[in-house]
Design a protein around this motif. Structure first.
Motif, PDB file in Angstrom:
ATOM      1  N   VAL A   1       8.975  26.711 -94.231  1.00 51.30           N
ATOM      2  CA  VAL A   1       8.287  25.997 -93.669  1.00 51.30           C
ATOM      3  C   VAL A   1       7.295  26.396 -95.039  1.00 51.30           C
ATOM      4  O   VAL A   1       7.027  27.391 -95.571  1.00 51.30           O
ATOM      5  CB  VAL A   1       7.698  25.775 -92.730  1.00 51.30           C
ATOM      6  CG1 VAL A   1       5.966  24.792 -92.296  1.00 51.30           C
ATOM      7  CG2 VAL A   1       8.437  24.977 -91.848  1.00 51.30           C
ATOM      8  N   ALA A   2       6.446  25.704 -95.814  1.00 55.23           N
ATOM      9  CA  ALA A   2       5.764  26.585 -96.271  1.00 55.23           C
ATOM     10  C   ALA A   2       4.474  27.274 -95.578  1.00 55.23           C
ATOM     11  O   ALA A   2       4.162  26.779 -94.847  1.00 55.23           O
ATOM     12  CB  ALA A   2       4.219  25.063 -97.608  1.00 55.23           C
ATOM     13  N   LYS A   3       3.950  28.146 -97.018  1.00 56.95           N
ATOM     14  CA  LYS A   3       3.548  29.294 -95.442  1.00 56.95           C
ATOM     15  C   LYS A   3       1.929  29.158 -95.184  1.00 56.95           C
ATOM     16  O   LYS A   3       1.997  29.185 -94.138  1.00 56.95           O
ATOM     17  CB  LYS A   3       3.558  31.006 -96.542  1.00 56.95           C
ATOM     18  CG  LYS A   3       2.276  31.758 -95.861  1.00 56.95           C
ATOM     19  CD  LYS A   3       2.370  32.889 -96.646  1.00 56.95           C
ATOM     20  CE  LYS A   3       0.862  32.933 -97.712  1.00 56.95           C
ATOM     21  NZ  LYS A   3       1.185  33.562 -98.807  1.00 56.95           N
ATOM     22  N   ASP A   4       1.084  28.668 -96.218  1.00 55.41           N
ATOM     23  CA  ASP A   4      -0.103  28.099 -95.328  1.00 55.41           C
ATOM     24  C   ASP A   4       0.327  27.249 -94.451  1.00 55.41           C
ATOM     25  O   ASP A   4      -0.271  26.331 -93.694  1.00 55.41           O
ATOM     26  CB  ASP A   4      -1.208  27.224 -96.732  1.00 55.41           C
ATOM     27  CG  ASP A   4      -1.437  27.725 -97.919  1.00 55.41           C
ATOM     28  OD1 ASP A   4      -1.284  29.366 -97.365  1.00 55.41           O
ATOM     29  OD2 ASP A   4      -1.960  28.200 -99.011  1.00 55.41           O
ATOM     30  N   ASP A   5       1.195  25.616 -94.629  1.00 55.94           N
ATOM     31  CA  ASP A   5       1.116  24.928 -93.626  1.00 55.94           C
ATOM     32  C   ASP A   5       1.470  25.383 -92.261  1.00 55.94           C
ATOM     33  O   ASP A   5       1.767  25.178 -91.407  1.00 55.94           O
ATOM     34  CB  ASP A   5       2.258  23.565 -94.256  1.00 55.94           C
ATOM     35  CG  ASP A   5       2.047  22.992 -94.812  1.00 55.94           C
ATOM     36  OD1 ASP A   5       0.135  22.738 -95.230  1.00 55.94           O
ATOM     37  OD2 ASP A   5       2.096  22.372 -95.954  1.00 55.94           O
ATOM     38  N   ALA A   6       2.341  26.706 -92.486  1.00 56.56           N
ATOM     39  CA  ALA A   6       3.033  27.135 -90.914  1.00 56.56           C
ATOM     40  C   ALA A   6       1.840  28.160 -90.539  1.00 56.56           C
ATOM     41  O   ALA A   6       2.006  27.951 -89.474  1.00 56.56           O
ATOM     42  CB  ALA A   6       4.226  28.226 -91.690  1.00 56.56           C
ATOM     43  N   VAL A   7       0.550  28.753 -90.740  1.00 53.39           N
ATOM     44  CA  VAL A   7      -0.553  29.562 -90.124  1.00 53.39           C
ATOM     45  C   VAL A   7      -1.531  28.610 -90.041  1.00 53.39           C
ATOM     46  O   VAL A   7      -1.582  28.394 -88.672  1.00 53.39           O
ATOM     47  CB  VAL A   7      -0.721  30.042 -91.786  1.00 53.39           C
ATOM     48  CG1 VAL A   7      -2.401  31.336 -90.638  1.00 53.39           C
ATOM     49  CG2 VAL A   7       0.314  31.584 -92.198  1.00 53.39           C
ATOM     50  N   LYS A   8      -1.446  27.242 -90.749  1.00 53.55           N
ATOM     51  CA  LYS A   8      -2.513  26.364 -89.935  1.00 53.55           C
ATOM     52  C   LYS A   8      -2.035  25.725 -88.866  1.00 53.55           C
ATOM     53  O   LYS A   8      -2.265  25.452 -87.665  1.00 53.55           O
ATOM     54  CB  LYS A   8      -2.343  25.405 -91.077  1.00 53.55           C
ATOM     55  CG  LYS A   8      -3.739  25.736 -91.772  1.00 53.55           C
ATOM     56  CD  LYS A   8      -3.991  24.511 -93.143  1.00 53.55           C
ATOM     57  CE  LYS A   8      -4.241  25.447 -94.318  1.00 53.55           C
ATOM     58  NZ  LYS A   8      -4.560  23.473 -95.670  1.00 53.55           N
ATOM     59  N   SER A   9      -0.541  25.444 -89.275  1.00 49.60           N
ATOM     60  CA  SER A   9      -0.394  25.022 -87.590  1.00 49.60           C
ATOM     61  C   SER A   9       0.605  25.866 -86.875  1.00 49.60           C
ATOM     62  O   SER A   9       0.515  25.580 -85.187  1.00 49.60           O
ATOM     63  CB  SER A   9       1.370  24.519 -87.771  1.00 49.60           C
ATOM     64  OG  SER A   9       2.748  25.498 -87.613  1.00 49.60           O
ATOM     65  N   GLY A  10       0.035  27.516 -86.526  1.00 47.45           N
ATOM     66  CA  GLY A  10      -0.148  28.156 -86.175  1.00 47.45           C
ATOM     67  C   GLY A  10       0.836  29.118 -85.512  1.00 47.45           C
ATOM     68  O   GLY A  10       1.293  30.092 -84.328  1.00 47.45           O
ATOM     69  N   ALA A  11       2.046  29.460 -86.612  1.00 49.08           N
ATOM     70  CA  ALA A  11       3.405  30.217 -86.202  1.00 49.08           C
ATOM     71  C   ALA A  11       2.326  31.332 -86.703  1.00 49.08           C
ATOM     72  O   ALA A  11       1.727  31.541 -87.538  1.00 49.08           O
ATOM     73  CB  ALA A  11       3.267  29.656 -87.625  1.00 49.08           C
ATOM     74  N   THR A  12       3.212  32.556 -86.256  1.00 46.97           N
ATOM     75  CA  THR A  12       2.210  34.018 -85.914  1.00 46.97           C
ATOM     76  C   THR A  12       3.897  34.651 -87.181  1.00 46.97           C
ATOM     77  O   THR A  12       4.460  34.643 -87.304  1.00 46.97           O
ATOM     78  CB  THR A  12       2.182  35.039 -85.189  1.00 46.97           C
ATOM     79  OG1 THR A  12       3.828  34.211 -84.311  1.00 46.97           O
ATOM     80  CG2 THR A  12       1.447  33.995 -83.614  1.00 46.97           C
ATOM     81  N   ALA A  13       2.175  35.362 -87.980  1.00 47.62           N
ATOM     82  CA  ALA A  13       3.613  36.578 -89.047  1.00 47.62           C
ATOM     83  C   ALA A  13       3.305  37.769 -88.839  1.00 47.62           C
ATOM     84  O   ALA A  13       3.240  38.174 -87.459  1.00 47.62           O
ATOM     85  CB  ALA A  13       2.284  36.593 -90.044  1.00 47.62           C
ATOM     86  N   GLN A  14       4.320  38.709 -88.742  1.00 50.79           N
ATOM     87  CA  GLN A  14       4.817  39.528 -88.544  1.00 50.79           C
ATOM     88  C   GLN A  14       4.676  40.903 -88.951  1.00 50.79           C
ATOM     89  O   GLN A  14       4.224  40.416 -90.105  1.00 50.79           O
ATOM     90  CB  GLN A  14       6.473  40.085 -88.648  1.00 50.79           C
ATOM     91  CG  GLN A  14       7.249  38.764 -87.749  1.00 50.79           C
ATOM     92  CD  GLN A  14       8.572  39.577 -88.444  1.00 50.79           C
ATOM     93  OE1 GLN A  14       9.383  40.448 -88.193  1.00 50.79           O
ATOM     94  NE2 GLN A  14       9.102  38.591 -88.070  1.00 50.79           N
TER      95      GLN A  14
END
Length: 887
Positions: free
Chosen positions: A645-658
């Motif tokens: 997934v595109a990083k920006d799209d992942a973050v916008k969708s609520g995916a959490t980063a390490q």
């Protein structure tokens, strides 16, 4: 044999399988496009690749086999990319029909079956067929005559085009090919094989039979092999072309379904009217490349800037540029996938299963490249405006297109092809090297751990390591380099511990909190065989997977071929712990609140350790709720799904980063539960390895919770059998305790409570302790000008200590007292200060300092305070003395 003549691609594919199954062949499914048994290949490019061990005699289980193998030729020496769309028969992706004999039948049977399937099953006109043979292979010529092929249609070929060799030495043998005349009227250009016009399209090779019967020696002589093999290959696309009576592979039903689907967004009503134009070329490129990208994605290759992933990205972006040339500016290639699945999904169920992922990944790449494609093309057109045919585009411009706009070099070359403009390749390489030098300097100044220059050099010469470990735990590879003590070495012998770099590996390199894999490695080369233990795998410069190897036998050299095997049990344990960590994080945010963020983690084969931001310790109830949360989702056996997934799209969708991780523009997201549904539990950016279903974790148990630093808590937990053994050990302890106290385990709480009550009653019934004030007064000392008594009273309860403090205050008249005792498993402390000193020092403050030293707490008034803890009395009293001395 079937009376019905197969005509569609589906029918032809099925008829081949049925025909050879009837001849006693084992039908072997297509292998992956990523070879697992040939490290020299980027992609599977022929039917015989998966049978390598059968041909060499390593695997003797099969005697005869047949397959329809998916193949890709795009990258390396087998690269048809630049010709795709411009010719009738070049493809990046194709299907190879093949029958194989491993020391079983030989020439006569193979050629006869080939003739029967072509003329009797497919019903191709024998009068439009000719065959070739190697000019020294009289046996093959006689077999063709026996079959009934006329002498004029049996053509001797003297060149090595009809003689196959594996290398300068080794297995080899003659070939015999079947050709078909696509246009008996003669209007189509081309001549028979062996004639000056043989390169024309009229006579098309449809089947090649290779007879591996010799062992080529260094002196050029050929020694007959004891076991002779058959390896044949017939391109399905070419067979379809002949059977369906068309003159281009792109006019067959499989391609036309995709081309017609692509015509819709392109606004083209009739492909037949524009197929000779540039638009026709673009439609054919899109159709071909859709097949390649879809099957590569299905086989686990994801677009990236290195290795196989970069070849895939080149294919995808080339198709997107041709979509742009068709006037379609919005993403559309992903919408063609259903047309492909309709044609090929029945034969390849894995394509059907991966359809959603394939469409999502293609759309993501379309959206990402679409943002720069228009600007890049504007730059290219501006730079080449006014250039004449034969001119060269500056290498620095081509590199800017590559580095800034994401244009692979061959895409720029393809864009300039119709105008006969070339690219200054030397200038491009110069710009590339300058960029590498800048990147090296930036990394050295980034504050990261110092690295030997050897790794920078190896990154430039060897490129990124291809990681295969998401889909396999065993693979072959090649030794690219060995390093010891920061320097490159040429060989490693028994007992040496070396860092080994390979072209590809199934070993996960430590990152994202997950430890590196361990396992075994075996090598072979000109100097013999060797073996070693892989004790760790680490990443260097973000893209080099470096294996720490302890040599156990033989001597290793560069260019040796390898067999790499990951410790499967250890990897499984790590995967269980890693997926459990994601569930734990989701539970923490739900139970404690969304303020919880990750502050660090480590997943190994033994446990998972997870650090979080939280202001206080977790209560027993919160720990129980967390365990329940995780275990409930384990027992639901939820799917664990990964997507690019595109990083920006992942973050916008609520995916959490390490915490502490660096991410590129595209990220791998791990979903637990069905993505984008009510059953989705969590989505996290993660490059680690995971279980396929949460049920594989088995069981989860938190074993430790404590403080790491201010505001940071650490949780440690076990999964699977380790969690079970932990519960079992506690059960054994309870059982032993119950046995000692002569009660049932379920009665332990009441039994212990009874014992505590009895102890307290006994203490109260005992005669009051006689306080020896004389000895206590003898212990007084001067601490910073204060009269102080700091002492331990053995076996004294709280009342006794309080009475002693009050009595000592009276006898001292002016002073400070701190007394302690350890009874019933805990330390009790009482502090007292005479009234004249409370303005300078309070008993409550003194007691707090003493309690803090033993992990306890207490309170009271400036004149008298009481408390305690679990640590030693001596530690608490020493802390109190130190506090008084500092006042």
């Amino acid at each position: 044999m079937s009376v019905h003549r197969p005509t569609s691609g589906k029918e032809i594919r099925r008829s081949f399988i049925d025909f050879f199954a009837a001849q006693g062949h084992v039908i072997v499914p297509s292998s992956s496009l990523v070879p697992d048994n040939d490290p020299t290949l980027m992609f599977t490019n022929s039917g015989m690749v998966q049978f390598k061990n059968n041909f060499t005699g390593v695997d003797t289980r099969l005697r005869r086999a047949a397959s329809v193998q998916r193949c890709v030729r795009a990258g390396g020496k087998h690269n048809d990319l630049e010709n795709v769309g411009h010719t009738a028969r070049h493809h990046t992706f194709f299907e190879m029909l093949g029958n194989f004999s491993f020391g079983d039948y030989f020439k006569e049977q193979s050629l006869l079956w080939g003739w029967q399937w072509v003329t009797e099953v497919l019903k191709l006109d024998p009068n439009r067929i000719c065959v070739t043979y190697y000019h020294e292979d009289e046996e093959a010529r006689q077999i063709w005559k026996k079959i009934g092929v006329a002498d004029k249609d049996i053509i001797a070929i003297a060149s090595n085009a009809n003689f196959w060799t594996m290398g300068d030495t080794g297995p080899c043998g003659p070939c015999s090919e079947i050709f078909y005349d696509l246009d008996p009227t003669g209007k189509m250009f081309g001549g028979r094989p062996g004639t000056p016009d043989e390169d024309g399209d009229r006579w098309m090779e449809i089947w090649n039979h290779v007879f591996t019967q010799f062992d080529l020696q260094k002196d050029g002589s050929k020694v007959p092999l004891a076991n002779k093999n058959i390896d044949t290959g017939a391109g399905l696309e070419r067979i379809m072309c002949a059977v369906q009576g068309v003159q281009s592979n792109y006019d067959t039903d499989v391609f036309q379904a995709i081309i017609q689907a692509a015509c819709v967004p392109a606004g083209i009503a009739d492909y037949s009217k524009i197929k000779a134009t540039d638009a026709g070329v673009s439609l054919r490129v899109v159709a071909d490349h859709l097949r390649a990208m879809s099957f590569l994605l299905t086989d686990g290759v994801l677009p990236s800037n290195e290795g196989r992933g970069y070849v895939l990205r080149r294919i995808m972006r080339r198709a997107m540029r041709h979509g742009h040339l068709l006037g379609v500016e919005k993403p559309f290639i992903h919408s063609l996938v259903p047309a492909l699945v309709g044609q090929m999904g029945e034969a390849y169920p894995e394509l059907q299963r991966a359809q959603g992922m394939v469409m999502d990944t293609i759309k993501l790449e379309e959206e990402r490249f679409g943002r720069t494609l228009k600007q890049g093309m504007a730059l290219l057109n501006g730079e080449t405006n006014g250039m004449q045919a034969g001119a060269k585009l500056g290498g620095e411009v081509a590199f800017k297109l590559y580095d800034t706009y994401g244009f692979p070099l061959d895409l720029t070359q393809d864009a300039l092809r119709s105008r006969n403009i070339e690219v200054d390749l030397a200038g491009f390489e110069t710009a590339m090297n300058e960029q590498r030098a800048r990147a090296r300097a930036a990394h050295k100044g980034s504050g990261d751990a110092a690295l030997s220059d050897v790794w920078y050099s190896l990154q430039e010469t060897c490129g990124a390591t291809e990681f295969l470990g998401y889909s396999t735990l065993a693979a072959e590879g090649v030794v690219l380099a060995m390093v010891q003590n920061g320097a490159r070495i040429s060989q490693a012998k028994v007992g040496d511990v070396v860092q080994l770099l390979t072209n590809q590996t199934p070993f996960y390199a430590e990152s994202g909190g997950q430890v590196g894999d361990t396992g075994t490695i075996k090598g072979a080369g000109a100097h013999g065989v060797w073996a070693g233990e892989v004790t760790d795998c680490q990443k260097k410069l973000g893209s080099l997977f470096v294996h720490t190897v302890k040599m156990t036998s033989g001597t290793a050299h560069e260019a040796d071929t390898l067999e790499l095997h990951v410790d499967a049990n250890r990897r499984s344990a790590i995967a269980r712990n890693h997926t459990a960590t994601h569930l734990l994080f989701a539970g923490l945010r739900e139970i404690l609140g969304t303020h919880v963020v990750q502050r660090g983690s480590r997943q190994d084969a033994h446990l998972t350790r997870f650090d979080i931001s939280h202001p206080k310790g977790l209560s027993a109830d919160e720990i129980t709720r967390l365990e329940d949360y995780v275990n409930q989702r384990i027992w639901q056996n939820l799917p664990v799904v990964t997507r690019l997934v595109a990083k920006d799209d992942a973050v916008k969708s609520g995916a959490t980063a390490q915490f502490g991780e660096k991410y590129g523009d595209e990220v791998r997201v791990v979903y637990i539960g069905t993505p984008d549904s009510a059953r989705m539990v969590t989505a996290d950016l993660c490059g680690g390895t995971h279980v396929a279903q949460t049920g594989e974790i088995g069981l989860f148990r938190i074993t430790h919770e404590g403080s790491v630093s201010a505001g940071v808590r650490r949780i440690e937990a076990l999964t699977g059998d380790a969690a079970y053994q932990s519960f079992r050990a506690d059960a054994e302890l309870l059982k032993d305790a119950a046995s000692t106290l002569k009660c049932k385990p379920t009665d332990l709480p009441s039994r212990v409570s009874e014992l505590q009550s009895n102890a307290k009653k006994a203490a109260k019934a005992a005669p009051a302790a006689v306080l020896d004030f004389t000895s206590m007064l003898a212990a007084q000392q001067q601490l910073n000008g204060l009269q102080a008594i700091v002492a331990e009273l053995p076996n004294a309860d709280t009342d006794t200590l309080r009475n002693a403090v009050e009595g000592l205050k009276d006898k001292l008249g002016s002073g400070v007292i701190l007394l302690g005792s350890h009874t019933l498993g805990k330390t009790t402390l009482v502090a007292g200060v005479t009234k004249d000193l409370t303005a300078k020092i309070g008993a409550n403050t003194l007691l707090s300092e003493a309690c803090k030293a033993i992990g306890g707490r207490g309170g009271g008034r400036p004149e008298l305070a009481m408390g305690g803890g679990e640590g030693p009395v001596a530690t608490a009293l020493a802390a109190g003395s130190a506090y008084l001395a500092a006042q």
